[in-house]
Design an enzyme around this catalytic site. Structure first.
Site, short mmCIF file in Angstrom:
data_model
loop_
_atom_site.label_atom_id
_atom_site.label_comp_id
_atom_site.label_asym_id
_atom_site.label_seq_id
_atom_site.Cartn_x
_atom_site.Cartn_y
_atom_site.Cartn_z
N LEU A 34 6.52 5.36 5.15
CA LEU A 34 6.96 4.69 6.38
C LEU A 34 8.31 4.01 6.25
O LEU A 34 9.05 3.91 7.23
CB LEU A 34 5.88 3.71 6.85
CG LEU A 34 4.75 4.47 7.55
CD1 LEU A 34 3.49 3.64 7.64
CD2 LEU A 34 5.18 4.92 8.95
N ALA B 174 0.85 -1.20 0.00
CA ALA B 174 0.00 0.00 0.00
C ALA B 174 0.89 1.24 0.00
O ALA B 174 2.08 1.17 0.28
CB ALA B 174 -0.94 0.02 1.20
N PHE B 175 0.27 2.39 -0.30
CA PHE B 175 1.08 3.61 -0.46
C PHE B 175 1.75 4.02 0.84
O PHE B 175 2.71 4.79 0.83
CB PHE B 175 0.21 4.76 -1.00
CG PHE B 175 -0.54 5.53 0.04
CD1 PHE B 175 -1.79 5.13 0.46
CD2 PHE B 175 0.01 6.68 0.59
CE1 PHE B 175 -2.48 5.85 1.43
CE2 PHE B 175 -0.67 7.42 1.55
CZ PHE B 175 -1.92 6.99 1.98
N LYS B 176 1.29 3.51 1.96
CA LYS B 176 1.87 3.88 3.24
C LYS B 176 3.38 3.56 3.29
O LYS B 176 4.12 4.21 4.01
CB LYS B 176 1.17 3.15 4.39
CG LYS B 176 -0.35 3.26 4.43
CD LYS B 176 -0.81 4.64 4.83
CE LYS B 176 -2.24 4.70 5.36
NZ LYS B 176 -3.29 4.37 4.39
N ASP B 177 3.79 2.54 2.52
CA ASP B 177 5.21 2.19 2.51
C ASP B 177 6.09 3.36 2.03
O ASP B 177 7.23 3.49 2.47
CB ASP B 177 5.47 1.01 1.57
CG ASP B 177 4.98 -0.32 2.15
OD1 ASP B 177 5.11 -0.53 3.37
OD2 ASP B 177 4.48 -1.15 1.36
#
Ligand SMILES: *Cc1c(COP(=O)(O)O)cnc(C)c1O
Length: 463
Positions: A116, A110-113
């Site tokens: 993060l 997901a784009f959170k990577d």
């Protein structure tokens, strides 16, 4: 670069301290005291640069004073080296005007990577030489948790406590969190919604006794460093589509208003953004706020796009403060006591200059997954489909390309994708034997006391 709180009652901090603190001590969110400006020539100069080089140019003004450009470059090389595509966030063309910006090629899909992986390295860098253990406490609607856990698992001096709403995240999302057995990872399933979990996290950050005992930090998008890292791909995509000569519009599937706020920052920095389309599902507080000024939280309806099942969008405060030109302490205090508020006229008019919004029903979401599959040979996930549905319906000048942020890999939500399209996307090889691994997590009632006690028993206190 100096940062100030949206509520005006916390000390100004530099980038390092803002990254480690997460939330400001007055309950507000940190924002830069002024926006760095990129001239046309600065944007022109991004043409042809790699993702990492673009990232260094775009983020350097925000990290100035705490990281040299070489240090920033080394962190970006390490963070983005873990992505499966050399472009990191490739653009895929769907038809003559619509594009997908694929943000899901990192380790947890997901784009959170994107943010993060960098944040995990920033924590490590800024904690080197400090003997004070860090306690990360976060709430997740699914994707932040897995991305944050991947980014800090096994890292020295950090414990992570991640709350997710029990039964309301997908199997892949849950397993990506709960199969990480590193001793510094603590998964908590709470009885309640994401908003309940997020409210508990906020309450812990505002608990003077608790923050006196533990050095808390946040990995939610209340942490400024996350938004900073997300500004990069707006520049990267727009430059590939012809910026600064060409204006570009972005459609963003939105929950906590973090991703789309990063687009606003890009525009404030000088990127020629025609429009930011805020796409919500039936949990539509942001659509109501932007279309009629009514920011009032309803109850959360679980949907097939769980990362957007949010009724209180933390980062909206950053926009309200920027539009108000200062502290929104009173407005936010009003909201926190009554769960409702109205935007001022200035805020509504200011937002309307750049933002539009749309609310997408489950049927429209499914129909868009089918359209992408049939007409553009792309299998897309439910969140991305909500963005694309809003993009296709938006009224924009005909010569403006529209980029939809594809926020998750379809395999992360395989059941919903299969129901809509008949195609079951398979997990990429890089996630391995996720479904065979052992899980570990605890279930807690949705009360602040239970969560506080649980963390206090396990976290390492300040020295
Ligand atoms: C987190 C998330 C969103 C919402 O992003 P915000 O920054 O909270 O607005 C949308 N789609 C997916 C897949 C997500 O993980």
């Amino acid at each position: 670069m100096q940062y100030q709180s949206t509520r005006g009652g916390a000390p100004l901090l530099g980038f390092r301290d803002v990254t480690l603190a997460g939330l400001a001590s007055d309950g507000g969110l940190y924002v830069p005291t002024s926006w760095p400006r990129f001239s046309r020539e600065d944007i022109e100069a991004l043409k042809g640069l790699s993702y990492v080089e673009t990232a260094v140019r775009v983020m350097a003004p925000f990290t100035a004073g705490d990281l040299s450009e070489d240090e920033l470059r080394a962190l970006c090389e390490q963070a983005y080296g873990r992505f499966s595509q050399a472009a990191v966030t490739p653009l895929v063309q769907l038809d003559h005007r619509h594009f997908l910006l694929e943000l899901f090629h990192g380790p947890t899909l997901a784009f959170k990577d994107v943010a993060l992986q960098l944040l995990g390295l920033l924590f490590e860098k800024f904690l080197t030489g400090s003997s004070e253990p860090l306690t990360i406490v976060g709430a997740t609607s699914g994707d932040t948790g897995s991305a944050a856990i991947d980014a800090v698992a096994g890292r020295h001096g950090v414990d992570i406590f991640m709350l997710h709403p029990k039964g309301r995240v997908s199997d892949v999302q849950r397993r990506q969190m709960t199969t990480v057995l590193a001793p510094n990872v603590h998964n908590i399933a709470i009885e309640g919604s994401f908003d309940d979990a997020q409210a508990m996290v906020k309450a812990l950050f505002n608990d003077r006794d608790f923050t006196g005992r533990f050095r808390l930090s946040a990995v939610n998008s209340i942490n400024w460093a996350r938004l900073m890292a997300q500004v990069v791909y707006y520049f990267y995509a727009a430059v590939r589509l012809g910026a600064p000569a060409q204006k570009v519009a972005f459609a963003v599937p939105t929950g906590n208003f973090g991703d789309v706020f990063a687009g606003y920052v890009a525009a404030r920095m000088g990127l020629p953004v025609e429009r930011l389309i805020v796409a919500t599902n039936v949990n539509d507080i942001l659509h109501r706020a932007l279309s009629s000024g009514d920011y009032s939280a309803g109850t959360v309806t679980p949907t097939a796009a769980p990362s957007m099942d949010i009724q209180v969008s933390s980062n909206f405060e950053r926009l309200l403060s920027d539009l108000a030109g200062g502290s929104v302490a009173e407005q936010m205090a009003g909201f926190e006591s009554s769960k409702a508020m109205r935007l001022t006229n200035a805020q509504q008019e200011g937002a309307a200059k750049l933002f539009s919004s749309d609310r997408i029903t489950p049927e429209e979401m499914n129909e868009t997954m089918r359209w992408a599959h049939a007409e553009a040979a792309q299998v897309i996930d439910p969140h991305s489909a909500i963005g694309l549905a809003a993009a296709r319906r938006a009224e924009l000048p005909a010569d403006v390309p529209v980029v939809t942020l594809a926020t998750a890999h379809p395999a992360k939500f395989a059941d919903a994708v299969e129901r809509a399209t008949g195609v079951r996307p398979s997990l990429p090889a890089r996630v391995g034997d996720l479904f065979d691994r052992q899980e570990r997590y605890d279930v807690l009632p949705g009360t602040l006391d239970a969560v506080r006690d649980y963390i206090a028993e396990r976290a390492k206190p300040r020295t």
